[in-house]
Write a protein that holds these residues in place. Structure first.
Motif, PDB file in Angstrom:
ATOM      1  N   VAL A  85       2.714  -8.795   2.002  1.00  0.00           N
ATOM      2  CA  VAL A  85       1.938  -9.694   1.140  1.00  0.00           C
ATOM      3  C   VAL A  85       0.910 -10.422   1.999  1.00  0.00           C
ATOM      4  O   VAL A  85       1.256 -11.038   3.011  1.00  0.00           O
ATOM      5  CB  VAL A  85       2.854 -10.722   0.444  1.00  0.00           C
ATOM      6  N   THR A  86      -0.360 -10.348   1.608  1.00  0.00           N
ATOM      7  CA  THR A  86      -1.414 -10.971   2.410  1.00  0.00           C
ATOM      8  C   THR A  86      -2.456 -11.656   1.541  1.00  0.00           C
ATOM      9  O   THR A  86      -2.793 -11.177   0.453  1.00  0.00           O
ATOM     10  CB  THR A  86      -2.105  -9.934   3.318  1.00  0.00           C
ATOM     11  N   ILE A 100       7.194  -8.683   4.198  1.00  0.00           N
ATOM     12  CA  ILE A 100       6.466  -9.228   5.345  1.00  0.00           C
ATOM     13  C   ILE A 100       5.299 -10.055   4.824  1.00  0.00           C
ATOM     14  O   ILE A 100       4.492  -9.567   4.022  1.00  0.00           O
ATOM     15  CB  ILE A 100       5.969  -8.091   6.257  1.00  0.00           C
ATOM     16  N   VAL A 101       5.217 -11.290   5.272  1.00  0.00           N
ATOM     17  CA  VAL A 101       4.134 -12.181   4.846  1.00  0.00           C
ATOM     18  C   VAL A 101       3.082 -12.217   5.950  1.00  0.00           C
ATOM     19  O   VAL A 101       3.299 -12.792   7.018  1.00  0.00           O
ATOM     20  CB  VAL A 101       4.652 -13.598   4.561  1.00  0.00           C
ATOM     21  N   GLY A 102       1.945 -11.573   5.703  1.00  0.00           N
ATOM     22  CA  GLY A 102       0.876 -11.539   6.692  1.00  0.00           C
ATOM     23  C   GLY A 102       0.540 -10.122   7.109  1.00  0.00           C
ATOM     24  O   GLY A 102       1.428  -9.312   7.381  1.00  0.00           O
ATOM     25  N   VAL A 108       1.680 -16.300  -0.734  1.00  0.00           N
ATOM     26  CA  VAL A 108       3.074 -16.736  -0.881  1.00  0.00           C
ATOM     27  C   VAL A 108       3.081 -18.254  -0.848  1.00  0.00           C
ATOM     28  O   VAL A 108       2.649 -18.863   0.120  1.00  0.00           O
ATOM     29  CB  VAL A 108       3.966 -16.163   0.240  1.00  0.00           C
ATOM     30  N   ILE A 109       3.562 -18.870  -1.925  1.00  0.00           N
ATOM     31  CA  ILE A 109       3.504 -20.321  -2.033  1.00  0.00           C
ATOM     32  C   ILE A 109       4.862 -20.995  -1.811  1.00  0.00           C
ATOM     33  O   ILE A 109       4.934 -22.203  -1.602  1.00  0.00           O
ATOM     34  CB  ILE A 109       2.922 -20.766  -3.391  1.00  0.00           C
ATOM     35  N   ASP A 110       5.943 -20.198  -1.833  1.00  0.00           N
ATOM     36  CA  ASP A 110       7.255 -20.802  -1.613  1.00  0.00           C
ATOM     37  C   ASP A 110       8.262 -19.736  -1.176  1.00  0.00           C
ATOM     38  O   ASP A 110       8.088 -18.553  -1.456  1.00  0.00           O
ATOM     39  CB  ASP A 110       7.759 -21.480  -2.893  1.00  0.00           C
ATOM     40  N   LYS A 130      14.341 -15.090  -2.155  1.00  0.00           N
ATOM     41  CA  LYS A 130      13.188 -14.836  -3.011  1.00  0.00           C
ATOM     42  C   LYS A 130      11.959 -15.535  -2.438  1.00  0.00           C
ATOM     43  O   LYS A 130      12.073 -16.592  -1.808  1.00  0.00           O
ATOM     44  CB  LYS A 130      13.408 -15.375  -4.432  1.00  0.00           C
ATOM     45  N   ILE A 131      10.799 -14.937  -2.670  1.00  0.00           N
ATOM     46  CA  ILE A 131       9.542 -15.631  -2.388  1.00  0.00           C
ATOM     47  C   ILE A 131       8.754 -15.746  -3.683  1.00  0.00           C
ATOM     48  O   ILE A 131       8.852 -14.886  -4.563  1.00  0.00           O
ATOM     49  CB  ILE A 131       8.693 -14.919  -1.313  1.00  0.00           C
TER      50      ILE A 131
END
Length: 447
Positions: free
Chosen positions: A31-32, A5-7, A80-82, A89-90
């Motif tokens: 990931v934050t 989870i992004v955020g 997270v840049i990509d 994958k992140i």
């Protein structure tokens, strides 16, 4: 199986907790970019005001709590840049600049929104602040104390802008509010209801300039003044409460379909890529009344979406319904709420309407402590309620909630007029103020 989870806002953490509630085995990683998590940005103005003593008080949980109590790993201060959606994958980068990849089976984009700062001269001067994160709040208080600030300009008269304006006034600053729209709270109040709020704030000593944009911020290295309508106003700092824009950059990199305003999702909160979900301010939703796409940048919306996404990832079918964008705010002694269409928005969409209004008290007239409450209700040509606005001293939120249910269930004016409301002198009038507004609309129909 791994869900990433992004955020770490309301949508992201609700999704994580919901997955864990229904699936005890799946690995969950959040990931934050932020250092602190699980706090409400909506509480920031009330810390500024001093109603809440400290920013520490609005942080509900730590990463350690999530790891120990819910077996959810949270990587803070990590960006997270990509996103490589083909390989699942992140790519991340931590605060030391180290890059690393994380594989996922499910990815949830809870990237929220970013403050919109107009491209005006002086926006990068020292003393210009946005209000989005707990760090923003801490920086504002620190700047006030270190620079002995006395005057502040708040740009934007939405809910956050006015809450900040009132909070700063109570902290002892001289406050100027600048709004390019012809009224305060243009998102969910009509001009006649907004005028009640404006008069209250002006009585509290807050100066408000409407229908004029901020032209520039003046200063050598730090803020010294703002320019509005070719006139300079001396200020020590500027709060930019000029709205937000959905943060959809990662969704674009992942190849997710972008709708009219933000990430396009299904009723299950799935994006166009089946194993990628999205929740919160970064997604667009459907308006319940018009059926059109819109945004719903509210924590309550993000939480409901997080529950839906989390259940579906855990294998339990759930769906997210269209929204009314019900909202409520407390500014000083006033509670302000709205749901559904305003008369202004209905007229823009050429929807025929009937309006009912009432002014009453929140308690029996003879019982101490009763406060004024103003109600405006909007009905369509079928006499079904489609909107409600309330400004009052107390008990606004529950009335807005009641009208949200009424709109969702397509209740008519006649049905509302005959609806049973409870009564006791300390908490209500014998004739519910909502009913008075409904009767006003019905009287107009008779005439």
């Amino acid at each position: 199986m791994r869900a990433v989870i992004v955020g770490s806002g309301a949508g992201g953490l609700t999704t994580a907790s919901t997955i864990r509630k229904y699936d005890k085995d799946i690995e969950i990683v959040v990931v934050t970019k932020e250092k602190e998590i699980a706090y409400s940005p909506c509480a920031i103005p009330y810390v500024i005001e001093g109603v809440i003593k400290s920013f520490d008080d609005i942080v509900m949980h730590t990463p350690e709590y999530y790891k120990k109590e819910r077996n959810i790993e949270i990587l803070t201060e990590t960006t997270v840049i990509d996103v490589n959606s083909k390989e699942n994958k992140i790519m991340c980068i931590d605060k030391e600049g180290n890059k690393f990849e994380i594989d996922y089976d499910y990815l949830v984009l809870a990237t929220g929104a970013v403050p919109f700062i107009p491209p005006i001269e002086g926006k990068d001067l020292e003393g210009v602040f946005k209000v989005r994160t707990i760090e923003d709040g801490r920086n504002i208080l620190k700047y006030i104390e270190e620079n002995n600030c006395r005057k502040v300009a708040v740009v934007g008269a939405g809910a956050i802008g006015l809450e900040m304006a009132y909070g700063l006034k109570k902290r002892g600053l001289e406050v100027l509010v600048i709004e390019m729209a012809p009224q305060v709270l243009p998102r969910f109040l009509d001009p006649d209801m907004a005028e009640i709020v404006q008069k209250y704030l002006e009585k509290e000593g807050i100066k408000i300039i409407l229908s004029k944009p901020l032209e520039k911020i003046v200063g050598k290295d730090r803020v010294e003044a703002v320019c509005v309508d070719n006139k300079l106003y001396d200020v020590d700092m500027v709060i930019m409460a000029t709205g937000v824009r959905p943060n959809i950059e990662l969704a674009k990199k992942a190849g997710c379909k972008i709708g009219k305003y933000a990430i396009e999702v299904s009723e299950k909160m799935q994006t166009s890529i089946p194993n990628i979900y999205a929740v919160g301010d970064c997604v667009e939703v459907t308006d319940f009344i018009t059926g059109e796409k819109t945004l719903s940048p509210f924590g309550s919306t993000a939480v409901r979406q997080g529950v839906v996404a989390g259940k579906n990832i855990a294998g339990i079918e759930a769906k997210f319904y269209p929204v009314l964008n019900s909202a409520v705010s407390k500014i000083g002694d006033l509670e302000i709420g709205g749901t559904g269409l305003t008369a202004f928005s209905a007229n823009l969409k050429r929807i025929p309407i009937i309006i009912g209004k009432a002014t009453a008290l929140t308690r029996a007239r003879y019982y101490p402590g009763g406060k004024r409450i103003d109600i405006k209700m909007i009905f369509n040509e079928d006499c079904r309620v489609v909107g409600c606005q309330i400004v009052g001293g107390e008990r606004v939120a529950e009335r807005i909630d009641a009208m949200s249910i009424a709109i969702f269930k397509k209740v008519t004016a006649e049905e509302l007029a005959n609806m049973e409301f409870c009564y006791a002198p300390p908490v209500s009038m014998v004739y519910e103020p909502l009913s008075l507004a409904v009767e006003d609309a019905l009287n107009k129909l008779i005439k």
